[in-house]
Enzyme design. Structure first.
Site, PDB file in Angstrom:
ATOM      1  N   ASP A 169      -6.693 -37.060  13.900  1.00 11.94           N
ATOM      2  CA  ASP A 169      -5.344 -36.574  13.569  1.00 11.94           C
ATOM      3  C   ASP A 169      -5.424 -35.403  12.586  1.00 11.94           C
ATOM      4  OD1 ASP A 169      -4.117 -38.611  15.152  1.00 11.94           O
ATOM      5  OD2 ASP A 169      -4.562 -40.036  13.557  1.00 11.94           O
ATOM      6  N   HIS A 196      -2.383 -44.566  13.307  1.00 18.28           N
ATOM      7  CA  HIS A 196      -2.905 -43.742  14.403  1.00 18.28           C
ATOM      8  C   HIS A 196      -2.219 -44.082  15.726  1.00 18.28           C
ATOM      9  CE1 HIS A 196      -5.539 -41.284  16.786  1.00 18.28           C
ATOM     10  NE2 HIS A 196      -5.848 -42.325  17.539  1.00 18.28           N
TER      11      HIS A 196
END
Ligand code: NAD
Ligand code: LMR
Length: 332
Positions: A169, A196
């Site tokens: 990310d 996530h």
């Protein structure tokens, strides 16, 4: 092939090589596992690399072992070899499990991957209870709590040593922000907190380094692209899996940070999904300082703007459910 008696130092590290760490990859023959094995074989901090999977490790191991870098590579195939794969390891990285296809959420992987992560963590608790564990298998928001519950049951749980890998990310956020601002992505650092999956991925665009400002249109575009980066790849791969190459890069970067922390390097800070008191939730991704014992400090979130505060509330709602689902899976 039978080993021939011509090798003076078979299975030994090259003379003069610095002592390093022992690393195992579980799921090493997969889409992430193979390029991750390649990158870890190139890491000078790694002295021994164990490659475990339920399929294809002999071929992957033979291939990787021909690279003339320092780490000694050994392959392990199937459940009966799991204990040998894990014994003595300093760091265990887990990319084992099924990936998404278009139309699926990460949570749709829970039914298969939860059991895989449980079995592998039972092995870790038995064979290398002091190892640092990096969990990649999705849904990370649930698989990290699953790992924690397995370790608690075994009496080996050390929250400092269990880390969910959310580096991809950050890697994506740095890339996309670099594109928008016309900056070298290597010079950009975007904290990404929460978890996530979808709205739990919360980029803090007000805290980008180097300091910069965005229009609200840019904030909406960047937040959405970072939150949906995984889906962008799943759709582009059209049924052939999810991110593997960028993930291997991210996992290798994170594993390297963990190893540098273990070595005692100062100032190693990465975002990771860990046991946390940053919010009222038991797990949360934020910046953590890594050291000899794993997570040595969890850094505060810092000042959030109104957009980020609203995002945080949405993220916490979904995260709470995902965490509970993982805990219940082990304790039901
Ligand atoms: P893949 O199917 O290509 O590889 C998975 C590997 O795991 C296979 O080789 C398979 O044989 C192995 N495996 C299955 N059961 C196992 C077991 N019990 N023990 C050991 N190995 C086992 O999948 P992939 O693309 O490498 O993705 C793996 C996982 O990583 C998926 O769950 C995916 O969603 C996740 N992922 C996470 C991130 C992240 O940012 N955390 C990013 C990308 C993918
Ligand atoms: C990613 O972010 O790429 C991974 O979590 C894989 C996925 O399913 O999106």
């Amino acid at each position: 092939m039978e080993e021939v008696p011509l090798l003076r130092g078979s299975n030994c590290r090259a003379k003069g090589a610095a002592p390093g760490f022992k690393v195992a990859i579980l799921g090493a023959a997969g889409g992430i596992g193979q390029p991750l094995a390649l990158l870890m074989k190139m890491n000078p901090l790694v002295s021994v690399l164990h490659l475990y999977d339920v399929v294809n490790t002999p071929g992957v191991t033979a291939d990787i072992s021909h690279m003339n870098t320092g780490a000694v590579v050994r392959g392990f195939l199937g459940q009966p070899q799991l204990e040998n794969a894990l014994t003595g390891m300093d760091l265990v990285v887990i990319p084992a499990g099924v990936p998404r296809k278009p139309g699926m959420t990460r949570d749709d992987l829970f039914n298969i991957n939860a059991g895989i992560v449980r079995t592998l963590c039972e092995g870790i608790a038995k064979c290398c209870p002091k190892a640092i564990v990096n969990v990649i298998s999705n849904p990370v928001n649930s698989t990290v709590p699953i790992a924690a519950e397995v370790f608690k049951k075994a009496g080996t749980y050390d929250p400092k040593r269990l880390l969910g890998v959310t580096t991809l990310d950050v890697v994506r956020a740095n890339t996309f922000v670099g594109e928008v601002l016309g900056l070298d992505p290597r010079e950009v650092n975007v904290p990404v907190v929460g978890g996530h999956a979808g709205v739990t991925i919360l980029p803090l665009l007000s805290q980008v380094n180097p300091a910069c400002s965005f229009t609200s249109e840019e904030v909406n575009h960047l937040t959405s692209r970072i939150q949906n980066g995984g889906t962008e790849v799943v759709e582009a791969k059209a049924g052939a899996g999810s991110a593997t190459l960028s993930m291997a890069y991210a996992a290798a970067k994170f594993a390297d940070a963990c190893l540098r922390g273990l070595r005692g390097d100062a100032g190693i800070v990465e975002c990771s999904y860990v046991a946390s008191q940053v919010t009222e939730l038991p797990f949360f991704a934020s910046k953590v300082r890594l050291g000899r014992s794993g997570v040595e400090e969890i850094l505060p979130l810092g000042p959030l703007n109104e957009f980020e505060r609203a995002g945080l509330e949405k993220a916490k709602k979904e995260l709470a459910q995902s965490i509970q689902k993982g805990v219940t899976f082990i304790n039901k």
